[in-house]
Design a protein around this motif. Structure first.
Motif, PDB file in Angstrom:
ATOM      1  N   MET A 122     -48.736 -15.510 -45.057  1.00  0.00           N
ATOM      2  CA  MET A 122     -47.970 -14.536 -46.351  1.00  0.00           C
ATOM      3  C   MET A 122     -47.147 -15.402 -47.208  1.00  0.00           C
ATOM      4  O   MET A 122     -47.287 -15.394 -48.257  1.00  0.00           O
ATOM      5  CB  MET A 122     -46.981 -13.810 -45.464  1.00  0.00           C
ATOM      6  N   ILE A 123     -46.702 -16.797 -46.479  1.00  0.00           N
ATOM      7  CA  ILE A 123     -46.118 -17.746 -47.215  1.00  0.00           C
ATOM      8  C   ILE A 123     -46.977 -18.297 -48.363  1.00  0.00           C
ATOM      9  O   ILE A 123     -46.669 -18.402 -49.505  1.00  0.00           O
ATOM     10  CB  ILE A 123     -45.396 -18.678 -46.238  1.00  0.00           C
ATOM     11  N   PHE A 124     -47.966 -18.505 -47.860  1.00  0.00           N
ATOM     12  CA  PHE A 124     -49.289 -19.161 -48.642  1.00  0.00           C
ATOM     13  C   PHE A 124     -49.522 -18.367 -49.868  1.00  0.00           C
ATOM     14  O   PHE A 124     -49.511 -18.716 -51.184  1.00  0.00           O
ATOM     15  CB  PHE A 124     -50.359 -19.694 -47.866  1.00  0.00           C
ATOM     16  N   VAL A 125     -49.850 -16.757 -49.405  1.00  0.00           N
ATOM     17  CA  VAL A 125     -50.294 -16.051 -50.618  1.00  0.00           C
ATOM     18  C   VAL A 125     -49.054 -15.658 -51.549  1.00  0.00           C
ATOM     19  O   VAL A 125     -49.460 -15.887 -52.841  1.00  0.00           O
ATOM     20  CB  VAL A 125     -50.607 -14.595 -49.866  1.00  0.00           C
ATOM     21  N   THR A 126     -47.940 -15.294 -51.180  1.00  0.00           N
ATOM     22  CA  THR A 126     -46.944 -15.051 -51.793  1.00  0.00           C
ATOM     23  C   THR A 126     -46.366 -16.244 -53.084  1.00  0.00           C
ATOM     24  O   THR A 126     -45.901 -16.104 -54.210  1.00  0.00           O
ATOM     25  CB  THR A 126     -45.707 -14.733 -51.264  1.00  0.00           C
ATOM     26  N   GLY A 127     -46.474 -17.486 -52.186  1.00  0.00           N
ATOM     27  CA  GLY A 127     -46.183 -18.865 -53.053  1.00  0.00           C
ATOM     28  C   GLY A 127     -47.280 -18.942 -54.004  1.00  0.00           C
ATOM     29  O   GLY A 127     -46.620 -19.537 -55.191  1.00  0.00           O
ATOM     30  N   THR A 128     -48.496 -18.829 -53.733  1.00  0.00           N
ATOM     31  CA  THR A 128     -49.503 -19.002 -54.511  1.00  0.00           C
ATOM     32  C   THR A 128     -49.269 -18.200 -55.974  1.00  0.00           C
ATOM     33  O   THR A 128     -49.307 -18.520 -57.039  1.00  0.00           O
ATOM     34  CB  THR A 128     -50.849 -18.715 -54.302  1.00  0.00           C
ATOM     35  N   LEU A 129     -48.977 -16.706 -55.748  1.00  0.00           N
ATOM     36  CA  LEU A 129     -48.789 -15.879 -56.619  1.00  0.00           C
ATOM     37  C   LEU A 129     -47.683 -16.289 -57.547  1.00  0.00           C
ATOM     38  O   LEU A 129     -47.641 -15.792 -58.788  1.00  0.00           O
ATOM     39  CB  LEU A 129     -48.872 -14.446 -56.122  1.00  0.00           C
ATOM     40  N   THR A 130     -46.648 -16.500 -57.111  1.00  0.00           N
ATOM     41  CA  THR A 130     -45.167 -16.794 -57.569  1.00  0.00           C
ATOM     42  C   THR A 130     -45.504 -18.070 -58.362  1.00  0.00           C
ATOM     43  O   THR A 130     -45.072 -18.292 -59.474  1.00  0.00           O
ATOM     44  CB  THR A 130     -44.024 -17.290 -56.461  1.00  0.00           C
ATOM     45  N   ASP A 135     -44.754 -11.695 -60.989  1.00  0.00           N
ATOM     46  CA  ASP A 135     -43.527 -11.305 -60.259  1.00  0.00           C
ATOM     47  C   ASP A 135     -44.135 -10.285 -59.008  1.00  0.00           C
ATOM     48  O   ASP A 135     -44.519  -9.518 -59.296  1.00  0.00           O
ATOM     49  CB  ASP A 135     -42.631 -10.423 -61.229  1.00  0.00           C
ATOM     50  N   ILE A 136     -43.891 -10.742 -57.840  1.00  0.00           N
ATOM     51  CA  ILE A 136     -44.604  -9.851 -56.718  1.00  0.00           C
ATOM     52  C   ILE A 136     -44.173  -8.523 -56.811  1.00  0.00           C
ATOM     53  O   ILE A 136     -44.608  -7.607 -56.400  1.00  0.00           O
ATOM     54  CB  ILE A 136     -44.248 -10.577 -55.628  1.00  0.00           C
ATOM     55  N   GLN A 137     -42.545  -8.359 -56.834  1.00  0.00           N
ATOM     56  CA  GLN A 137     -41.995  -7.233 -56.506  1.00  0.00           C
ATOM     57  C   GLN A 137     -42.351  -6.151 -57.814  1.00  0.00           C
ATOM     58  O   GLN A 137     -42.658  -4.845 -57.597  1.00  0.00           O
ATOM     59  CB  GLN A 137     -40.437  -7.207 -56.525  1.00  0.00           C
ATOM     60  N   ASP A 138     -42.487  -6.681 -59.029  1.00  0.00           N
ATOM     61  CA  ASP A 138     -42.659  -5.722 -60.189  1.00  0.00           C
ATOM     62  C   ASP A 138     -44.050  -5.643 -59.915  1.00  0.00           C
ATOM     63  O   ASP A 138     -44.512  -4.241 -60.135  1.00  0.00           O
ATOM     64  CB  ASP A 138     -42.582  -6.584 -61.323  1.00  0.00           C
ATOM     65  N   PHE A 139     -45.020  -6.312 -59.584  1.00  0.00           N
ATOM     66  CA  PHE A 139     -46.584  -5.870 -59.250  1.00  0.00           C
ATOM     67  C   PHE A 139     -46.785  -5.007 -58.147  1.00  0.00           C
ATOM     68  O   PHE A 139     -47.529  -3.949 -58.475  1.00  0.00           O
ATOM     69  CB  PHE A 139     -47.236  -7.250 -58.678  1.00  0.00           C
ATOM     70  N   ILE A 140     -45.993  -5.164 -57.172  1.00  0.00           N
ATOM     71  CA  ILE A 140     -46.110  -4.115 -56.029  1.00  0.00           C
ATOM     72  C   ILE A 140     -45.443  -2.602 -56.667  1.00  0.00           C
ATOM     73  O   ILE A 140     -46.066  -1.735 -56.286  1.00  0.00           O
ATOM     74  CB  ILE A 140     -45.139  -4.586 -54.928  1.00  0.00           C
ATOM     75  N   ALA A 141     -44.414  -2.748 -57.487  1.00  0.00           N
ATOM     76  CA  ALA A 141     -43.721  -1.452 -57.879  1.00  0.00           C
ATOM     77  C   ALA A 141     -44.840  -0.817 -58.805  1.00  0.00           C
ATOM     78  O   ALA A 141     -45.163   0.363 -58.684  1.00  0.00           O
ATOM     79  CB  ALA A 141     -42.473  -1.836 -58.628  1.00  0.00           C
ATOM     80  N   LYS A 142     -45.592  -1.369 -59.780  1.00  0.00           N
ATOM     81  CA  LYS A 142     -46.639  -0.845 -60.554  1.00  0.00           C
ATOM     82  C   LYS A 142     -47.616  -0.483 -59.729  1.00  0.00           C
ATOM     83  O   LYS A 142     -48.145   0.607 -60.228  1.00  0.00           O
ATOM     84  CB  LYS A 142     -46.946  -1.832 -61.682  1.00  0.00           C
ATOM     85  N   PHE A 143     -48.090  -1.180 -58.825  1.00  0.00           N
ATOM     86  CA  PHE A 143     -49.323  -0.868 -58.282  1.00  0.00           C
ATOM     87  C   PHE A 143     -48.783   0.752 -57.258  1.00  0.00           C
ATOM     88  O   PHE A 143     -49.827   1.478 -57.274  1.00  0.00           O
ATOM     89  CB  PHE A 143     -49.771  -1.776 -56.908  1.00  0.00           C
ATOM     90  N   LEU A 233     -37.530 -17.001 -53.220  1.00  0.00           N
ATOM     91  CA  LEU A 233     -37.495 -17.552 -52.072  1.00  0.00           C
ATOM     92  C   LEU A 233     -36.869 -16.320 -50.957  1.00  0.00           C
ATOM     93  O   LEU A 233     -37.534 -16.456 -49.610  1.00  0.00           O
ATOM     94  CB  LEU A 233     -36.742 -18.782 -52.014  1.00  0.00           C
ATOM     95  N   ALA A 234     -35.793 -15.694 -51.325  1.00  0.00           N
ATOM     96  CA  ALA A 234     -35.202 -15.084 -50.209  1.00  0.00           C
ATOM     97  C   ALA A 234     -36.158 -13.835 -50.009  1.00  0.00           C
ATOM     98  O   ALA A 234     -36.087 -13.005 -48.918  1.00  0.00           O
ATOM     99  CB  ALA A 234     -33.882 -14.357 -50.933  1.00  0.00           C
ATOM    100  N   TYR A 235     -37.005 -13.204 -51.136  1.00  0.00           N
ATOM    101  CA  TYR A 235     -37.861 -11.967 -51.174  1.00  0.00           C
ATOM    102  C   TYR A 235     -39.128 -12.357 -49.993  1.00  0.00           C
ATOM    103  O   TYR A 235     -39.145 -11.702 -49.180  1.00  0.00           O
ATOM    104  CB  TYR A 235     -38.583 -11.819 -52.267  1.00  0.00           C
ATOM    105  N   VAL A 236     -39.453 -13.523 -49.990  1.00  0.00           N
ATOM    106  CA  VAL A 236     -40.493 -13.950 -49.003  1.00  0.00           C
ATOM    107  C   VAL A 236     -39.815 -14.186 -47.705  1.00  0.00           C
ATOM    108  O   VAL A 236     -40.531 -13.838 -46.706  1.00  0.00           O
ATOM    109  CB  VAL A 236     -41.241 -15.277 -49.404  1.00  0.00           C
TER     110      VAL A 236
END
Length: 313
Positions: A122-130, A135-143, A233-236
């Motif tokens: 999870m850290i690797f995937v979210t870190g790579t996307l960031t 913006d992970i949260q914005d991407f998830i909200a739109k999805f 960082l806090a989100y992850v």
């Protein structure tokens, strides 16, 4: 005999590949069946060992490459084959216990190690996307908004609140759901093999389940990061902390099993307990908290059971 075992391994690998592909059908029942994609792999691994499991995984991967190309193969390796091989390998490790006798690796270490590995992914995937500027949260909200719209669900204030909650914990929800299904498939495979007399290791007793000391350290480290970090960082860290809490859920369940084992009506007590737990989502948070307390002060003591281990299985 060896040829028969190899053919069985190839067959289970192909079965796992078929279950994996069911997720593409869009049928709700087929989607439900796809959750058991690990089961054929675990049946092979916990019966014939890691080498035959590797044969099964290889057969599944070849079939997926031929039918769908590299993308299905990659997803299958990361989500199905890789974790199944890793969990099987750890479950069949034999080492000396505290008394110097040979014993299988304790299930508490296996569960904790798998949770840590999922957290690292999870850290690797979210870190790579960031790092790529997503913006992970914005991407998830739109999805999620698009998903609800395609389902014909009006995006009301209640739905918006639900999207907000999922937006905050979506990586953890996905990872925890997957991790629990991984353990569930392994447990189902073990139960089938025990009934058939084909299991390589005995079924661990839930009442004697215990986590290693370092499991609390890594969980506390994630919690500490949540408290002192901000932004991505806090989100992850928040989502990682949820994943690392899963072993303590099992520790809490172990406490319940250990106490229930003291009563003649153990099975009735556990049946009622699990029905209530499934009906109340908040109960799992309480059980996890109970697991943390149990880990700290050992409510069960050194000998948690008063009835036989065999009876608790």
């Amino acid at each position: 005999m060896m040829q028969r075992d190899t053919l069985i391994a190839i067959g289970t690998g192909l079965g796992s590949a078929v279950l994996f592909l069911l997720v593409l059908s869009g049928n709700p029942f087929a989607l439900l069946l796809s959750y058991f994609g690990h089961l054929p792999l675990f049946l092979t691994g916990l019966w014939q060992g890691p080498k035959r499991l590797l044969v099964a995984a290889f057969a599944a991967c070849i079939a997926l490459i031929l039918m769908g190309g590299l993308l299905p193969f990659t997803v299958f390796m990361v989500v199905f084959a890789g974790p199944a091989m890793l969990l099987t390998r750890m479950a069949l490790v034999v080492r000396k216990d505290q008394n110097g006798n040979l014993a299988f690796l304790p299930s508490g270490i296996v569960v904790s190690a798998m949770a840590v590995m999922v957290a690292m992914v999870m850290i690797f995937v979210t870190g790579t996307l960031t790092a790529e500027g997503v913006d992970i949260q914005d991407f998830i909200a739109k999805f999620l908004s698009q998903m609800y719209s395609e389902m014909g669900v009006p995006v009301t204030s209640d739905v918006q609140g639900l999207i907000g909650m999922f937006q905050t914990y979506f990586p953890a929800i996905a990872a925890v759901s997957w991790l629990l299904m991984l353990f569930a498939n392994a447990a189902i495979a073990q139960a089938i093999l025990v009934r058939a007399g084909k299991n390589l290791r005995p079924t661990p007793s839930m009442a004697t389940f215990a986590l290693p000391g370092w499991s609390l350290f890594v969980f506390a480290l994630a919690g500490f990061t949540v408290g002192f970090a901000d932004g991505s960082l806090a989100y992850v860290a928040r989502n990682v902390a949820v994943v690392l809490a899963v072993p303590f859920l099992f520790q809490g369940l172990a406490l319940v099993h250990g106490q229930a084992a003291r009563w003649p009506q153990k099975r009735v007590i556990l049946t009622v307990f699990y029905i209530v737990a499934v009906l109340s989502t908040w109960s799992f948070i309480a059980i996890t908290g109970l697991g943390i307390v149990e880990h700290l002060i050992r409510l069960r003591g050194k000998e948690p059971m008063t009835r036989s281990n065999e009876e608790d299985r």
